[in-house]
Design an enzyme around this catalytic site. Structure first.
Site, PDB file in Angstrom:
ATOM      1  N   CYS A  50       8.097  -9.078  -7.379  1.00  0.00           N
ATOM      2  CA  CYS A  50       7.769  -9.765  -5.891  1.00  0.00           C
ATOM      3  C   CYS A  50       7.536 -11.121  -6.318  1.00  0.00           C
ATOM      4  O   CYS A  50       7.542 -11.638  -7.743  1.00  0.00           O
ATOM      5  CB  CYS A  50       6.677  -9.072  -5.390  1.00  0.00           C
ATOM      6  N   CYS A  92       5.036 -13.242  -4.361  1.00  0.00           N
ATOM      7  CA  CYS A  92       3.665 -13.690  -3.904  1.00  0.00           C
ATOM      8  C   CYS A  92       3.005 -14.049  -4.910  1.00  0.00           C
ATOM      9  O   CYS A  92       1.994 -15.049  -4.482  1.00  0.00           O
ATOM     10  CB  CYS A  92       3.206 -12.711  -3.003  1.00  0.00           C
ATOM     11  N   CYS A 138       6.155 -13.643  -0.064  1.00  0.00           N
ATOM     12  CA  CYS A 138       6.852 -12.729  -1.145  1.00  0.00           C
ATOM     13  C   CYS A 138       8.228 -13.129  -1.216  1.00  0.00           C
ATOM     14  O   CYS A 138       9.142 -12.380  -1.670  1.00  0.00           O
ATOM     15  CB  CYS A 138       6.797 -11.257  -0.616  1.00  0.00           C
ATOM     16  N   LYS A 186       5.863   0.316   2.852  1.00  0.00           N
ATOM     17  CA  LYS A 186       4.751  -0.343   2.453  1.00  0.00           C
ATOM     18  C   LYS A 186       4.173  -1.071   3.724  1.00  0.00           C
ATOM     19  O   LYS A 186       4.921  -1.964   4.506  1.00  0.00           O
ATOM     20  CB  LYS A 186       5.005  -1.463   1.289  1.00  0.00           C
ATOM     21  N   ARG A 205       1.738 -10.989   6.287  1.00  0.00           N
ATOM     22  CA  ARG A 205       2.822 -10.338   5.954  1.00  0.00           C
ATOM     23  C   ARG A 205       3.465  -9.664   6.942  1.00  0.00           C
ATOM     24  O   ARG A 205       4.280  -8.705   6.475  1.00  0.00           O
ATOM     25  CB  ARG A 205       2.637  -9.874   4.502  1.00  0.00           C
ATOM     26  N   GLU A 228      12.528   3.744   6.618  1.00  0.00           N
ATOM     27  CA  GLU A 228      12.576   2.807   5.591  1.00  0.00           C
ATOM     28  C   GLU A 228      12.734   3.478   4.293  1.00  0.00           C
ATOM     29  O   GLU A 228      13.353   2.736   3.188  1.00  0.00           O
ATOM     30  CB  GLU A 228      11.157   2.152   5.378  1.00  0.00           C
ATOM     31  N   LYS A 288       2.657   3.310   0.353  1.00  0.00           N
ATOM     32  CA  LYS A 288       1.672   2.289  -0.153  1.00  0.00           C
ATOM     33  C   LYS A 288       1.093   1.733   1.071  1.00  0.00           C
ATOM     34  O   LYS A 288       1.917   1.220   1.850  1.00  0.00           O
ATOM     35  CB  LYS A 288       2.035   1.269  -0.954  1.00  0.00           C
ATOM     36  N   TYR A 309      -6.052   2.518 -10.042  1.00  0.00           N
ATOM     37  CA  TYR A 309      -6.876   1.802 -10.871  1.00  0.00           C
ATOM     38  C   TYR A 309      -7.929   2.861 -11.508  1.00  0.00           C
ATOM     39  O   TYR A 309      -8.699   2.482 -12.272  1.00  0.00           O
ATOM     40  CB  TYR A 309      -7.479   0.672 -10.126  1.00  0.00           C
TER      41      TYR A 309
HETATM   42  C1  PBG Z   1       2.740  -7.615  -4.025  1.00  0.00           C
HETATM   43  C2  PBG Z   1       1.926  -6.564  -4.489  1.00  0.00           C
HETATM   44  C3  PBG Z   1       0.549  -6.331  -3.343  1.00  0.00           C
HETATM   45  C4  PBG Z   1       0.245  -4.992  -3.948  1.00  0.00           C
HETATM   46  C5  PBG Z   1       1.293  -4.683  -4.923  1.00  0.00           C
HETATM   47  N1  PBG Z   1       2.086  -5.488  -5.190  1.00  0.00           N
HETATM   48  C6  PBG Z   1      -0.085  -7.006  -2.505  1.00  0.00           C
HETATM   49  C7  PBG Z   1       0.199  -7.686  -1.317  1.00  0.00           C
HETATM   50  O1  PBG Z   1       1.323  -6.962  -0.709  1.00  0.00           O
HETATM   51  O2  PBG Z   1      -0.105  -8.258  -0.870  1.00  0.00           O
HETATM   52  C8  PBG Z   1      -1.016  -4.519  -3.724  1.00  0.00           C
HETATM   53  C9  PBG Z   1      -1.919  -3.706  -4.605  1.00  0.00           C
HETATM   54  C10 PBG Z   1      -3.418  -3.367  -4.479  1.00  0.00           C
HETATM   55  O3  PBG Z   1      -3.999  -3.757  -3.459  1.00  0.00           O
HETATM   56  O4  PBG Z   1      -3.814  -2.562  -5.247  1.00  0.00           O
HETATM   57  N2  PBG Z   1       3.676  -7.570  -3.103  1.00  0.00           N
HETATM   58 ZN    ZN Z   2       4.815  -9.825  -2.751  1.00  0.00          ZN
END
Ligand code: PBG
Ligand code: ZN
Length: 321
Positions: A117, A119, A127, A194, A216, A232, A247, A312
């Site tokens: 990505c 971002c 992104c 997502k 976003r 999706e 996610k 985590y």
């Molecule tokens: C980047 C990305 C994000 C996460 C994983 N890849 C954040 C976002 O979309 O801002 C989030 C992971 C997390 O909160 O642990 N696109």
């Molecule tokens: Zn991103």
């Protein structure tokens, strides 16, 4: 009277025999945040136990992970310089390409997955490349850059590519880019469903990737939409994704189950930063038994239908397994 249900719960060995869902360290992918420098291990206030690490520290961390039976990591990069397109992510000497090369040399047996990505690499924190007229990410220009970024990661030695940007057509563009460059053997784990979630808050502190304006919601999904969530993921399957993902995880267990039933591909869940921090902070406050709540939560993801858990908590969970 011990009847139909309770008599199978009396003997602990029988409870083990009839258990339907079992977690193992092999279920997990552990996220690592990589920045430049040496000997750096910066703990982030909003995510106790999670660190930004320099590459040498990440290499040491892999020793610890392997000793716990954890053999997969997903890498996020924090570049020294950000710009409007996220050039560091497209450069063979960028933070992630360098990290993958060095980590792979030190740990050829680990599975190194890269988050794909922009971002973390753009100065505006979105992104992809911005379309000034629409004031959001330009889909098709970003697709070209995603394909380039995937090839940079694959050349560096990444074992699997995980695009998280929620651009339309991203899996097809990345698959074509990889195939043309001779990487048809590299699988894609798509962040296929997502949501635009407030649970990503702490991640944006660790990855230094909060958007500088807006949000976003013009590319990530509306948390209210279940049918669209299935569409999706199925679209990404059609475009060639090898593994699908939901996610965040905790507030979306229904979606995990729905996609498990709609597709036969392996399914990952991302147990995101805000979910981790909620348990950590509640545990620290003495409000919950952290370890037990953590294990129950992780088990719930697997029971809902996930094959792979990005978390985590992976190190702490593996210690208990
Ligand atoms: C980047 C990305 C994000 C996460 C994983 N890849 C954040 C976002 O979309 O801002 C989030 C992971 C997390 O909160 O642990 N696109
Ligand atoms: Zn991103």
């Amino acid at each position: 009277m011990f009847a139909r249900f309770r008599r199978k719960r009396l003997h602990p060995v029988l409870r083990d025999l009839v258990r339907e869902t079992v977690l193992t360290p092999k279920d997990f992918i552990y996220p690592l945040f990589i920045r430049s420098g040496e000997g750096i291990r910066n703990e982030v206030a909003s995510m106790p136990g999670v660190f930004q690490m320099s590459i040498d520290e990440a290499i040491k961390e892999c020793e610890t992970l392997k000793a716990l039976g954890l053999k997969s990591v997903i890498l996020f990069g924090i570049p020294d310089v950000k710009d409007s397109v996220g050039s560091d992510a497209l450069c063979e000497h960028g933070i992630i390409a360098t990290a993958v090369r060095e980590m792979k040399a030190a740990h050829p047996d680990m599975l190194i997955v890269t988050d794909l990505c922009f971002c973390e690499y753009t100065d505006h924190g979105h992104c992809g490349v911005l379309n000034p007229a629409l004031q959001t990410v330009d889909n098709d220009i970003t697709l070209q850059n995603l394909a380039k970024q995937a090839v940079v990661h694959a050349k560096a030695g990444a074992d699997m590519i995980a695009p998280s940007g929620m651009m339309d057509g991203m899996i097809m563009a990345i698959r074509e880019g990889l195939d043309e460059a001779g990487f048809s053997h590299i699988p894609i784990m798509s962040y296929s469903t997502k949501f635009a979630s407030a649970y990503y808050g702490p991640f944006r502190d660790v990855a230094e990737s909060a958007p500088s304006f807006g949000d976003r919601r013009s590319y990530q999904m509306d948390p209210a939409n279940r049918r669209e969530a299935i569409l999706e993921s199925l679209e990404d399957e059609r475009e060639g994704a090898d593994i699908l993902m939901v996610k965040p995880a905790l507030a979306y267990l229904d979606i995990i189950r729905d996609i498990r039933e709609a597709s036969d591909l392996p399914l990952a869940v991302y147990n995101v930063s805000g979910e981790y921090s909620m348990l950590k902070m509640a545990g620290r406050a003495g409000v919950i038994d952290y370890e037990r709540v953590m294990m129950e939560t992780l088990l719930g993801f697997k029971r809902a239908g996930a094959d792979i858990i990005i978390s985590y908590h992976a190190k702490e969970a593996a210690e208990l397994l």
